[in-house]
Scaffold this motif. Structure first.
Motif, PDB file in Angstrom:
ATOM      1  N   VAL A 183       0.837  -1.201   0.000  1.00  0.00           N
ATOM      2  CA  VAL A 183       0.000   0.000   0.000  1.00  0.00           C
ATOM      3  C   VAL A 183       0.871   1.250   0.000  1.00  0.00           C
ATOM      4  O   VAL A 183       0.625   2.206  -0.747  1.00  0.00           O
ATOM      5  N   LEU A 184       1.915   1.257   0.834  1.00  0.00           N
ATOM      6  CA  LEU A 184       2.789   2.428   0.918  1.00  0.00           C
ATOM      7  C   LEU A 184       3.583   2.621  -0.372  1.00  0.00           C
ATOM      8  O   LEU A 184       3.855   3.753  -0.777  1.00  0.00           O
ATOM      9  N   ALA A 185       3.936   1.534  -1.032  1.00  0.00           N
ATOM     10  CA  ALA A 185       4.607   1.658  -2.326  1.00  0.00           C
ATOM     11  C   ALA A 185       3.660   2.253  -3.360  1.00  0.00           C
ATOM     12  O   ALA A 185       4.059   3.062  -4.211  1.00  0.00           O
TER      13      ALA A 185
ATOM     14  N   SER B  93       8.572   8.795   0.742  1.00  0.00           N
ATOM     15  CA  SER B  93       9.580   9.656   0.114  1.00  0.00           C
ATOM     16  C   SER B  93       9.140  11.112   0.179  1.00  0.00           C
ATOM     17  O   SER B  93       9.957  12.025   0.338  1.00  0.00           O
ATOM     18  N   TYR B  94       7.829  11.359   0.078  1.00  0.00           N
ATOM     19  CA  TYR B  94       7.320  12.727   0.199  1.00  0.00           C
ATOM     20  C   TYR B  94       7.535  13.246   1.612  1.00  0.00           C
ATOM     21  O   TYR B  94       7.946  14.394   1.821  1.00  0.00           O
ATOM     22  N   LEU B  95       7.269  12.402   2.612  1.00  0.00           N
ATOM     23  CA  LEU B  95       7.469  12.813   4.004  1.00  0.00           C
ATOM     24  C   LEU B  95       8.935  13.140   4.276  1.00  0.00           C
ATOM     25  O   LEU B  95       9.245  14.090   4.994  1.00  0.00           O
ATOM     26  N   LEU B  96       9.830  12.348   3.714  1.00  0.00           N
ATOM     27  CA  LEU B  96      11.253  12.608   3.910  1.00  0.00           C
ATOM     28  C   LEU B  96      11.691  13.901   3.230  1.00  0.00           C
ATOM     29  O   LEU B  96      12.454  14.694   3.775  1.00  0.00           O
ATOM     30  N   LYS B  97      11.159  14.132   2.041  1.00  0.00           N
ATOM     31  CA  LYS B  97      11.539  15.332   1.289  1.00  0.00           C
ATOM     32  C   LYS B  97      11.028  16.602   1.937  1.00  0.00           C
ATOM     33  O   LYS B  97      11.697  17.652   1.917  1.00  0.00           O
TER      34      LYS B  97
END
Length: 346
Positions: free
Chosen positions: A303-305, A338-342
């Protein structure tokens, strides 16, 4: 409502490649980096979700001092998504024994997992500063006759993935903007941000967009009391990740005020079509597909992918996706790691 502090159980503890002092704990759908040997499978813990703001005047959080910030005139730490030695870490778990406030009586409560302990521990939800063009002058609190938009994260709903009941869900792109509601209720119209109903003033972007799109005029002639809920995106909002010119309102829900619940997909689309016939410009969040959850095989990782991918602007990465059952009775979001990290600074 989002639960920031809950009592949970450690489901899995696994090593992190190349790491000697840390390992990874899995707590339901969440992965959290912990000190090696700090927790074992089956241990009860207090889980602090990302965006929880932990006050540093509580000595139990003093070890986080290096990440201190000041928010709402309080010194503390905002929990955010991080990557440590290649492992995604979201949130914090601490031993239940450190929190005498959560006493033996509470632990015997069969509804323990449903309780949020944030208020008891003095923990708030970190929120970004609202730009002046969105905050405006307050008319009053958010109307009680409309439900607030606050989707639960899939990591907190592992039972939904396990259900495998064949229900179809519409999947839409989650846009990174600011919450907006435009409504008509028994002859009265209004515009709201996330927490307040706003007065119409020349500098307020929510009212300006509502007027430009003729939303209030169309709602007034629709013949029923409903609220359009969505995201306002564009210049001056959250850094404009969609790289838009100007500002736009994109609807993701229609709330039936008289009935007191959300419209399903077909009814929502019919209302939006009727508003367009009445002269309104109604944009919606991008629809990706209609699909059953069994496609993910019960895998949270799948789901997260799936949450990764392009957004409204195909050249930008999306914040995530939202799943809504077609009857409107269940919905949740999956946020792109990846959005959260960015965007960890937001």
């Amino acid at each position: 409502m989002r639960k920031l502090v809950t009592v949970r159980t450690v489901d899995v503890v696994r090593p992190i490649a190349g790491a000697d002092a840390i390992e990874c704990a899995v707590v339901e759908g969440w992965t959290v980096v912990i000190k090696k040997g700090e927790f074992a499978v089956g241990d009860r813990c207090v889980f602090f979700e990302i965006d929880a703001f932990l006050p540093l005047d509580d000595p139990r959080f003093a070890f986080l001092e290096k990440a201190a910030i000041t928010w709402n005139e309080q010194r503390g730490v905002r929990l955010r998504t991080m990557k440590l030695r290649g492992q995604i870490s979201q949130g914090l778990i601490l031993p239940l024994s450190q929190f005498s406030e959560i006493d033996a009586l509470a632990l015997a409560d069969p509804m323990l997992r449903q309780r949020d302990w944030a208020e008891l521990l003095g923990i708030g939800k970190w929120e970004p500063v609202i730009p002046a063009c969105l905050s405006g002058e307050v008319e009053g609190p958010f109307p009680l006759f409309i439900a607030k938009t606050d989707q639960e994260r899939i990591q907190n709903l592992p039972e939904v993935l396990a259900a495998n009941d064949g229900h179809a869900f519409e999947v839409t792109v989650k846009l990174d903007g600011s919450s907006m509601t435009a409504f008509h209720n028994a002859g009265a119209v209004g515009v709201c941000g996330r927490n307040w109903q706003l007065r119409e003033t020349p500098g307020n972007s929510l009212w300006r967009v509502a007027r430009e799109d003729r939303l209030l005029e169309a709602l007034s002639t629709l013949g029923r009391s409903v609220a359009l809920q969505g995201e306002i995106v564009g210049e001056g909002i959250q850094g404009n990740p969609e790289k838009l010119r100007g500002q736009q309102f994109h609807v993701f829900d229609v709330f039936d005020i008289d009935r007191g619940d959300y419209c399903g997909m077909d009814e929502r689309n019919a209302i939006i079509d009727a508003l367009r016939v009445l002269g309104a410009t109604v944009r919606t969040v991008p629809l990706l597909e209609v699909s059953a959850l069994d496609r993910f095989g019960g895998s949270m990782a799948e789901v997260l992918a799936y949450a990764e991918g392009p957004s409204l602007n195909p050249g930008t990465s999306r914040e995530g996706v939202v799943f809504k059952r077609l009857d409107g009775g269940l919905s949740f979001k999956a946020i792109s790691n990846s959005y959260l990290l960015k965007h960890a600074d937001r």
